[in-house]
Design an enzyme around this catalytic site. Sequence first.
Site, PDB file in Angstrom:
ATOM      1  N   SER A 120       0.890  -1.410  -0.333  1.00 49.87           N
ATOM      2  CA  SER A 120       0.296   0.454   0.012  1.00 49.87           C
ATOM      3  C   SER A 120       1.016   0.984  -0.076  1.00 49.87           C
ATOM      4  O   SER A 120       1.873   1.426   0.863  1.00 49.87           O
ATOM      5  CB  SER A 120      -0.832   0.059   1.220  1.00 49.87           C
ATOM      6  OG  SER A 120      -1.672  -1.474   1.072  1.00 49.87           O
ATOM      7  N   HIS A 176       9.732   5.434  -2.347  1.00 47.30           N
ATOM      8  CA  HIS A 176       9.081   4.486  -3.644  1.00 47.30           C
ATOM      9  C   HIS A 176       8.487   6.220  -4.045  1.00 47.30           C
ATOM     10  O   HIS A 176       7.712   5.969  -3.171  1.00 47.30           O
ATOM     11  CB  HIS A 176       8.142   3.900  -3.258  1.00 47.30           C
ATOM     12  CG  HIS A 176       7.110   3.248  -4.690  1.00 47.30           C
ATOM     13  ND1 HIS A 176       8.138   2.978  -5.448  1.00 47.30           N
ATOM     14  CD2 HIS A 176       6.079   3.156  -4.505  1.00 47.30           C
ATOM     15  CE1 HIS A 176       6.960   2.543  -6.412  1.00 47.30           C
ATOM     16  NE2 HIS A 176       5.917   2.740  -5.645  1.00 47.30           N
TER      17      HIS A 176
HETATM   18  N1  APR Z   1      -9.569  -3.976   4.865  1.00 47.87           N
HETATM   19  C1  APR Z   1      -9.734  -4.701   3.700  1.00 47.87           C
HETATM   20  N2  APR Z   1      -9.505  -4.426   2.726  1.00 47.87           N
HETATM   21  C2  APR Z   1      -9.688  -2.617   2.166  1.00 47.87           C
HETATM   22  C3  APR Z   1      -9.623  -2.045   3.357  1.00 47.87           C
HETATM   23  C4  APR Z   1     -10.487  -2.463   5.144  1.00 47.87           C
HETATM   24  N3  APR Z   1      -9.443  -2.037   5.908  1.00 47.87           N
HETATM   25  N4  APR Z   1     -10.173  -1.186   3.119  1.00 47.87           N
HETATM   26  C5  APR Z   1     -10.065  -0.376   1.922  1.00 47.87           C
HETATM   27  N5  APR Z   1      -9.518  -1.865   1.424  1.00 47.87           N
HETATM   28  C6  APR Z   1      -9.356  -2.750  -0.174  1.00 47.87           C
HETATM   29  C7  APR Z   1     -10.283  -1.717  -1.108  1.00 47.87           C
HETATM   30  O1  APR Z   1     -12.158  -2.610  -0.871  1.00 47.87           O
HETATM   31  C8  APR Z   1      -9.920  -2.385  -2.296  1.00 47.87           C
HETATM   32  O2  APR Z   1     -10.287  -4.031  -3.106  1.00 47.87           O
HETATM   33  O3  APR Z   1      -8.390  -2.459  -0.893  1.00 47.87           O
HETATM   34  C9  APR Z   1      -8.434  -2.734  -2.066  1.00 47.87           C
HETATM   35  C10 APR Z   1      -7.848  -2.271  -3.093  1.00 47.87           C
HETATM   36  O4  APR Z   1      -7.918  -2.312  -4.435  1.00 47.87           O
HETATM   37  P1  APR Z   1      -7.833  -1.308  -5.358  1.00 47.87           P
HETATM   38  O5  APR Z   1      -8.628  -0.368  -5.331  1.00 47.87           O
HETATM   39  O6  APR Z   1      -8.276  -2.130  -6.810  1.00 47.87           O
HETATM   40  O7  APR Z   1      -6.510  -0.567  -5.779  1.00 47.87           O
HETATM   41  P2  APR Z   1      -5.034  -1.670  -6.437  1.00 47.87           P
HETATM   42  O8  APR Z   1      -5.165  -1.210  -7.444  1.00 47.87           O
HETATM   43  O9  APR Z   1      -5.495  -2.633  -5.779  1.00 47.87           O
HETATM   44  O10 APR Z   1      -3.779  -1.342  -5.082  1.00 47.87           O
HETATM   45  C11 APR Z   1      -3.439  -1.322  -3.578  1.00 47.87           C
HETATM   46  O11 APR Z   1      -1.068  -1.418  -3.441  1.00 47.87           O
HETATM   47  O12 APR Z   1      -0.051  -0.096  -5.313  1.00 47.87           O
HETATM   48  C12 APR Z   1      -0.617   0.268  -4.366  1.00 47.87           C
HETATM   49  O13 APR Z   1      -0.984   2.406  -4.671  1.00 47.87           O
HETATM   50  C13 APR Z   1      -1.931   0.625  -4.796  1.00 47.87           C
HETATM   51  O14 APR Z   1      -1.784   1.592  -2.309  1.00 47.87           O
HETATM   52  C14 APR Z   1      -2.673   1.421  -3.319  1.00 47.87           C
HETATM   53  C15 APR Z   1      -2.899  -0.234  -3.110  1.00 47.87           C
END
Ligand code: APR
Length: 309
Positions: A120, A176
């Site tokens: 994240s 990063h």
């Molecule tokens: N617990 C579990 N999952 C969560 C929570 C939580 N408290 N809060 C948010 N999420 C989930 C969201 O529901 C979503 O499915 O995290 C997921 C994030 O997925 P995307 O929005 O598709 O983001 P993604 O492209 O996977 O990136 C995730 O990785 O590279 C980094 O910058 C990017 O911080 C981001 C992370």
Amino acid sequence: MVNKITVVGAGNVGATAAQRVAEKELARQVVLVDIAEGIPQGKGLDQWQSAPIELYDSRVIGTNGYDETEGSEIVIVTAGIARKPGMSRDDLMNTNAGIVKSVSESIARSSPNAIVIVVSNPLDVMCHVAKKATGFPRQRVIGMAGVLDTARYRAFLAEALDVSVRDIQAMVLGGHGDTMVPLISYTTVSGIPVTQLMDRAVLDKIVERTRSGGAEIVSLLKTGSAYYAPSAGAVQMAEAIVQDQKRILPCSAWLEGEYGQSGIFLGVPCKLGRGGVERIIEVDLTPAERVALGRSADSVREPMGKLSI
Ligand code: APR
């Protein structure tokens, strides 16, 4: 193979990471966790149904809680909101810090011996949040950034030189973000210094493109950010740990005096094995690289002061 790997966040990065973990059979069970109801369950089931075709026996399941994650050896944290066009990584900081804090507390309760790989963003700060919230030692909280930044750099170099990606060795250190430090002095093509194969001006352009590698993808995708390479990076680290490979990979690690830095996570060469970060390797840097790494450390430290958790 370990017994259980959990991936928190079943979005683009998390779901792709779970798929890669299962396809490599790194764990008997792969648990996808997300707050969104049905999403981790649906993606987990879909992935498990691809097992008879792709031929793996890793059982993928999805859940909204942590009971099923209990006793995970490795947890990959991808929960958070992704960067949107025009949004800097720092804009994301406080929202994602709250998410990573609560996720980390749950991990510490259900898998107290896990090795945590944080994905994240903003990465180096989220690692700090995870370390603080889990209370885990520095060997067991590692950030995935350098592997991704280095992969981007290597991909651009392979393309420009028209050679195999396999033959490009390189290290990108630092935070990063825009201040990352690609080490030209350690960039080789099968041992040949890259400066012997490429004009400095072309190399400088590649370094610049590497620095903004994430933003380039965000501006193309319009919604969401990169996930194929980030998930590959996290799973390469998990694989090094599961197989006790003792690989030397650039990872975000908690520094206690290395490279003249303390009390922050920063991208440095790490030896990854079954114990997590088994060693941080200090390499000689040119004066310019040392200054750039110091500047990068400052850019990680500065937003940490604005953390509201
Ligand atoms: N617990 C579990 N999952 C969560 C929570 C939580 N408290 N809060 C948010 N999420 C989930 C969201 O529901 C979503 O499915 O995290 C997921 C994030 O997925 P995307 O929005 O598709 O983001 P993604 O492209 O996977 O990136 C995730 O990785 O590279 C980094 O910058 C990017 O911080 C981001 C992370």
